[in-house]
Design a protein around this motif. Structure first.
Motif, PDB file in Angstrom:
ATOM      1  N   SER A 150     -10.749  72.431  10.558  1.00 31.15           N
ATOM      2  CA  SER A 150     -10.712  71.184  10.910  1.00 31.15           C
ATOM      3  C   SER A 150      -9.767  70.821  12.059  1.00 31.15           C
ATOM      4  CB  SER A 150     -10.129  70.081   9.765  1.00 31.15           C
ATOM      5  OG  SER A 150     -11.177  70.309   8.665  1.00 31.15           O
ATOM      6  N   GLY A 151      -8.516  71.444  12.034  1.00 35.04           N
ATOM      7  CA  GLY A 151      -7.725  71.504  13.274  1.00 35.04           C
ATOM      8  C   GLY A 151      -8.245  72.131  14.449  1.00 35.04           C
ATOM      9  N   ALA A 152      -8.806  73.243  14.147  1.00 39.34           N
ATOM     10  CA  ALA A 152      -9.556  74.006  15.185  1.00 39.34           C
ATOM     11  C   ALA A 152     -10.696  73.296  15.996  1.00 39.34           C
ATOM     12  CB  ALA A 152     -10.196  75.258  14.713  1.00 39.34           C
ATOM     13  N   HIS A 153     -11.422  72.443  15.246  1.00 41.95           N
ATOM     14  CA  HIS A 153     -12.653  71.690  15.521  1.00 41.95           C
ATOM     15  C   HIS A 153     -12.364  70.280  16.279  1.00 41.95           C
ATOM     16  CE1 HIS A 153     -16.714  70.386  15.860  1.00 41.95           C
ATOM     17  NE2 HIS A 153     -16.648  69.309  15.093  1.00 41.95           N
ATOM     18  N   TYR A 154     -11.204  70.006  16.050  1.00 41.87           N
ATOM     19  CA  TYR A 154     -10.763  68.464  16.556  1.00 41.87           C
ATOM     20  C   TYR A 154     -10.900  68.128  18.110  1.00 41.87           C
ATOM     21  CZ  TYR A 154      -7.963  64.283  16.919  1.00 41.87           C
ATOM     22  OH  TYR A 154      -7.719  63.045  17.076  1.00 41.87           O
ATOM     23  N   ALA A 155     -10.542  69.244  18.758  1.00 44.76           N
ATOM     24  CA  ALA A 155     -10.688  69.123  20.161  1.00 44.76           C
ATOM     25  C   ALA A 155     -12.158  68.906  20.785  1.00 44.76           C
ATOM     26  CB  ALA A 155     -10.007  70.081  21.038  1.00 44.76           C
ATOM     27  N   HIS A 156     -12.980  69.491  19.922  1.00 45.45           N
ATOM     28  CA  HIS A 156     -14.426  69.582  20.105  1.00 45.45           C
ATOM     29  C   HIS A 156     -15.302  68.399  19.412  1.00 45.45           C
ATOM     30  CE1 HIS A 156     -13.393  73.562  21.600  1.00 45.45           C
ATOM     31  NE2 HIS A 156     -12.745  73.916  20.681  1.00 45.45           N
ATOM     32  N   ALA A 157     -14.681  67.875  18.588  1.00 48.87           N
ATOM     33  CA  ALA A 157     -15.378  66.895  17.818  1.00 48.87           C
ATOM     34  C   ALA A 157     -15.573  65.308  18.178  1.00 48.87           C
ATOM     35  CB  ALA A 157     -14.579  66.757  16.438  1.00 48.87           C
ATOM     36  N   GLY A 158     -16.369  64.718  17.767  1.00 44.94           N
ATOM     37  CA  GLY A 158     -16.687  63.268  18.050  1.00 44.94           C
ATOM     38  C   GLY A 158     -15.725  62.304  17.355  1.00 44.94           C
TER      39      GLY A 158
ATOM     40  N   ARG B  24     -13.207  63.565  14.341  1.00 38.93           N
ATOM     41  CA  ARG B  24     -11.812  63.500  14.674  1.00 38.93           C
ATOM     42  C   ARG B  24     -11.000  62.761  13.564  1.00 38.93           C
ATOM     43  NH1 ARG B  24     -10.444  63.362  21.109  1.00 38.93           N
ATOM     44  NH2 ARG B  24     -11.283  65.232  21.481  1.00 38.93           N
ATOM     45  N   GLY B  25     -11.692  61.718  13.120  1.00 43.35           N
ATOM     46  CA  GLY B  25     -11.081  60.555  12.026  1.00 43.35           C
ATOM     47  C   GLY B  25     -11.014  61.515  10.813  1.00 43.35           C
ATOM     48  N   GLN B  26     -11.848  62.237  10.419  1.00 44.81           N
ATOM     49  CA  GLN B  26     -11.878  62.686   9.075  1.00 44.81           C
ATOM     50  C   GLN B  26     -11.157  63.987   9.170  1.00 44.81           C
ATOM     51  OE1 GLN B  26     -16.125  63.949   9.155  1.00 44.81           O
ATOM     52  NE2 GLN B  26     -16.759  62.030   8.033  1.00 44.81           N
ATOM     53  N   ALA B  27     -10.862  64.614  10.292  1.00 44.75           N
ATOM     54  CA  ALA B  27      -9.843  65.845  10.449  1.00 44.75           C
ATOM     55  C   ALA B  27      -8.683  65.351  10.393  1.00 44.75           C
ATOM     56  CB  ALA B  27     -10.223  66.323  12.012  1.00 44.75           C
ATOM     57  N   GLU B  28      -8.266  64.241  11.079  1.00 46.82           N
ATOM     58  CA  GLU B  28      -6.881  63.495  10.953  1.00 46.82           C
ATOM     59  C   GLU B  28      -6.622  63.376   9.560  1.00 46.82           C
ATOM     60  OE1 GLU B  28      -6.199  60.489  13.772  1.00 46.82           O
ATOM     61  OE2 GLU B  28      -7.297  61.328  15.244  1.00 46.82           O
ATOM     62  N   GLU B  29      -7.477  62.716   8.683  1.00 50.64           N
ATOM     63  CA  GLU B  29      -7.191  62.551   7.185  1.00 50.64           C
ATOM     64  C   GLU B  29      -6.811  63.691   6.766  1.00 50.64           C
ATOM     65  OE1 GLU B  29     -10.349  60.392   5.669  1.00 50.64           O
ATOM     66  OE2 GLU B  29     -10.085  58.776   6.904  1.00 50.64           O
ATOM     67  N   ARG B  30      -7.731  65.020   6.920  1.00 52.71           N
ATOM     68  CA  ARG B  30      -7.526  66.092   6.118  1.00 52.71           C
ATOM     69  C   ARG B  30      -6.120  66.709   6.603  1.00 52.71           C
ATOM     70  NH1 ARG B  30     -13.232  68.613   7.547  1.00 52.71           N
ATOM     71  NH2 ARG B  30     -14.576  67.054   6.639  1.00 52.71           N
TER      72      ARG B  30
END
Length: 271
Positions: free
Chosen positions: A92-100, A104-110
């Motif tokens: 999730s952290g690795a994807h954050y910079a590439h995400a919409g 990003r909101g979901q990754a932050e929660e995780r």
């Protein structure tokens, strides 16, 4: 398996095909290294890199969403199931910079949930996820941490310094200065008594993180790094002095900056 194109291609295929998820899950569990002293970080890192791109499918995202929600009762420390949650958080952290925005909101929660998890491996996964983000875009990592710092828990603060104490992030002077500033803010919070009524175990975890991370920052930029250590060596706060002493014992400082270390140790003795 690191860099093995055939295995990475197979993992990618299984990620993108929900019908192959049982096969992927079995593989990850079998190769997890758990139960045991060390999880398979090579596999976890390779898995995370599959998410370090913008074209991650909804199918793949759905899988790590499910893995990230494995609770401590479902995936205890040392259980192979824990490895699935570990990989999901890091990815999730690795994807954050590439995400919409939504992802990003979901990754932050995780990431925040993992920072505060009772399982130490999940807390490490959050730090590693932040490191993956920082290696790709340090400015974006800084923006994220700045938004979190104001109301960060002790365990979140520990994740911040653990993530930043990562040599690939410390090649630019501006990055190191930011790390020192953030760490100093956390130290000031301790000195001002903001941690006094906190969970003792959470404070212990934060302290352990500070007890090595400050030496990583100081080794990367000695002049301001040792200035910060000197400031807290003379703070009169036994908690901060313990943190400073631990950092002064790290080889990265004792080997490369023996005179600076000796001077600070003498200062601590005279205080």
């Amino acid at each position: 398996m690191k860099g093995n194109p055939a295995i990475l291609a197979a993992l990618q295929q299984q990620l993108d095909n929900g019908g192959l998820w049982p096969q992927l899950t079995d593989y990850m569990l079998q190769e997890s290294g758990l139960p045991g002293p060390r999880a398979n970080l090579t596999l976890a890192g390779s898995f995370a890199k599959l998410f370090a791109r913008p074209d991650v499918t909804e199918t793949a995202w759905e899988l790590i969403s499910a893995w990230s929600q494995l609770t401590e009762s479902e995936a205890k420390t040392g259980d192979p199931q824990e490895f699935l949650a570990f990989c999901a958080v890091w990815a999730s952290g690795a994807h954050y910079a590439h995400a919409g925005r939504t992802r990003r909101g979901q990754a932050e929660e995780r990431l925040q949930a993992a920072m505060n998890d009772g399982r130490w491996r999940l807390r490490e996964a959050a730090a590693m996820g932040l490191q993956s983000l920082g290696e790709y875009d340090f400015a974006l990592l800084r923006q994220l941490l700045d938004g979190w710092c104001v109301e960060a828990t002790l365990l979140e603060q520990r994740a911040f310094v653990a993530a930043l104490a990562h040599p690939p992030l410390l090649k630019a002077e501006a990055n190191v200065l930011y790390c020192l500033e953030l760490a100093a803010g956390i130290m000031e919070g301790i000195r001002s008594g903001g941690s006094g009524s906190a969970d003792p175990d959470h404070f212990r975890v934060l302290s352990k993180g500070l007890e090595y991370s400050l030496s990583v920052f100081a080794a990367s930029l000695p002049q301001p790094g040792f200035a910060m250590l000197r400031k807290y060596a003379t703070s009169g706060d036994p908690r901060l002095i313990k943190i400073v002493k631990s950092n002064l014992g790290k080889t990265r400082l004792t080997k490369n900056y023996p005179d600076e270390v000796a001077g600070l140790l003498q200062l601590l003795t005279s205080c």
